[in-house]
Write a protein that holds these residues in place. Structure first.
Motif, PDB file in Angstrom:
ATOM      1  N   HIS A  58       0.730  -1.287   0.320  1.00  0.00           N
ATOM      2  CA  HIS A  58      -0.136  -0.147  -0.191  1.00  0.00           C
ATOM      3  C   HIS A  58       0.591   1.279   0.164  1.00  0.00           C
ATOM      4  CE1 HIS A  58      -3.695   2.172   0.120  1.00  0.00           C
ATOM      5  NE2 HIS A  58      -3.526   2.846   1.002  1.00  0.00           N
TER       6      HIS A  58
ATOM      7  N   GLY B 156      -4.237   1.479 -11.212  1.00  0.00           N
ATOM      8  CA  GLY B 156      -4.048   1.921 -10.146  1.00  0.00           C
ATOM      9  C   GLY B 156      -3.778   0.500  -9.154  1.00  0.00           C
ATOM     10  N   MET B 157      -3.618   1.476  -7.853  1.00  0.00           N
ATOM     11  CA  MET B 157      -2.637   0.363  -6.802  1.00  0.00           C
ATOM     12  C   MET B 157      -4.169   0.015  -5.560  1.00  0.00           C
ATOM     13  SD  MET B 157       0.924   1.250  -6.296  1.00  0.00           S
ATOM     14  CE  MET B 157       1.917   2.002  -7.470  1.00  0.00           C
ATOM     15  N   GLU B 158      -4.964   0.942  -5.825  1.00  0.00           N
ATOM     16  CA  GLU B 158      -6.017   0.645  -4.419  1.00  0.00           C
ATOM     17  C   GLU B 158      -7.760  -0.901  -4.589  1.00  0.00           C
ATOM     18  OE1 GLU B 158      -6.800   2.456  -1.695  1.00  0.00           O
ATOM     19  OE2 GLU B 158      -5.314   3.590  -2.475  1.00  0.00           O
ATOM     20  N   GLY B 159      -7.410  -0.796  -5.701  1.00  0.00           N
ATOM     21  CA  GLY B 159      -8.048  -2.662  -6.297  1.00  0.00           C
ATOM     22  C   GLY B 159      -7.617  -3.703  -5.665  1.00  0.00           C
TER      23      GLY B 159
ATOM     24  N   HIS C 107      -5.738  -3.413  -3.235  1.00  0.00           N
ATOM     25  CA  HIS C 107      -5.470  -3.043  -1.987  1.00  0.00           C
ATOM     26  C   HIS C 107      -6.329  -3.507  -1.500  1.00  0.00           C
ATOM     27  CE1 HIS C 107      -3.735  -1.295   1.762  1.00  0.00           C
ATOM     28  NE2 HIS C 107      -5.006  -1.720   1.450  1.00  0.00           N
ATOM     29  N   LYS C 108      -7.690  -3.470  -1.821  1.00  0.00           N
ATOM     30  CA  LYS C 108      -8.693  -4.068  -1.803  1.00  0.00           C
ATOM     31  C   LYS C 108      -9.095  -6.042  -1.568  1.00  0.00           C
ATOM     32  CE  LYS C 108     -13.994  -3.868  -2.036  1.00  0.00           C
ATOM     33  NZ  LYS C 108     -13.376  -5.020  -1.955  1.00  0.00           N
TER      34      LYS C 108
END
Length: 234
Positions: free
Chosen positions: A139, A190-193, A195-196
């Motif tokens: 993250h 991106g990275m948020e998906g 991370h979830k």
């Protein structure tokens, strides 16, 4: 800061040229190569370079050497090693063709689900802390390259907790193509998906819910192959 520049050796150039001819179809599967002496003469290199290069390509699975008959272009997709993937990527400018991407993702899904099945019943508080710390490192990754390395390490760490001694080796074997695909994923989406995804996996691991954890992987792989987070080159 600056890297030393190293020129390819004649052997490396020979292999690069021959692999390119095979991957382009100029040398089709089943084609018999000219004798080493003839190849050396045509390419203006020594016979020892040709001999060493052919041996290396045979080790990878590009060529098949049949004693007293000759050297043939092998069915490298069926009989090659994972080094073939690196050669395919090099030939395609660092990219993998669509079929190879799909195949890697499907196989990765199988390995990840096996990891979860084997690891979840064995997870300790300490191993869960290590996985959580790795998720946090992901993250905090500042670049797609760092994120790709971190998410690979999370998956590899999980495989190590499975108790299966060969599973981490399989993950290591796919490290180069997998990290390349992760980099492409993070540059596009991106990275948020992801991370979830990691947080959902950790939750299900803590709850010892193998089926739910496997469903997270199924959904992620399906989306990456043909859904909202696909990574094929358009």
């Amino acid at each position: 800061m600056f890297k030393k520049l190293v020129s390819p050796t004649l052997k490396e150039l020979f292999i690069q040229e021959m692999e390119g001819m095979i991957l382009s179809g100029e040398l089709p599967i089943g084609e018999k190569l000219p004798p080493e002496r003839e190849l050396a003469g045509k390419m203006q290199i020594s016979r020892s370079v040709v001999n060493d290069g052919i041996a290396e390509m045979a080790r990878k699975g590009f060529l098949e050497i049949i004693p007293r008959q000759g050297t043939y272009v092998a069915d490298f997709h069926r009989n090659g090693t994972l080094d073939i993937l690196v050669s395919i990527m090099s030939y395609n400018g660092g990219r993998l063709p669509r079929d190879e991407i799909r195949s890697i993702l499907e196989l990765r899904g199988v390995l990840m689900k096996f990891s979860l099945e084997s690891a979840i019943p064995r997870l300790t508080k300490e191993s869960l802390v290590q996985l959580t710390d790795q998720c946090q490192a992901f993250h905090q990754a500042a670049t797609p390259e760092a994120a790709a390395a971190s998410i690979y390490e999370f998956d590899h760490m999980l495989s190590g907790f499975s108790g299966n001694t060969l599973l981490p080796l399989f993950f290591c074997s796919f490290k180069v193509p997998i990290t390349v695909l992760w980099e492409r994923y993070f540059m596009r989406h991106g990275m948020e998906g992801m991370h979830k995804r990691n947080m959902d996996l950790l939750k299900h691991m803590e709850q010892q819910d193998i089926m739910a954890a496997k469903q997270v992987i199924d959904d992620s792989i399906r989306s990456t192959i043909s859904g909202s987070t696909e990574i094929y080159t358009t």
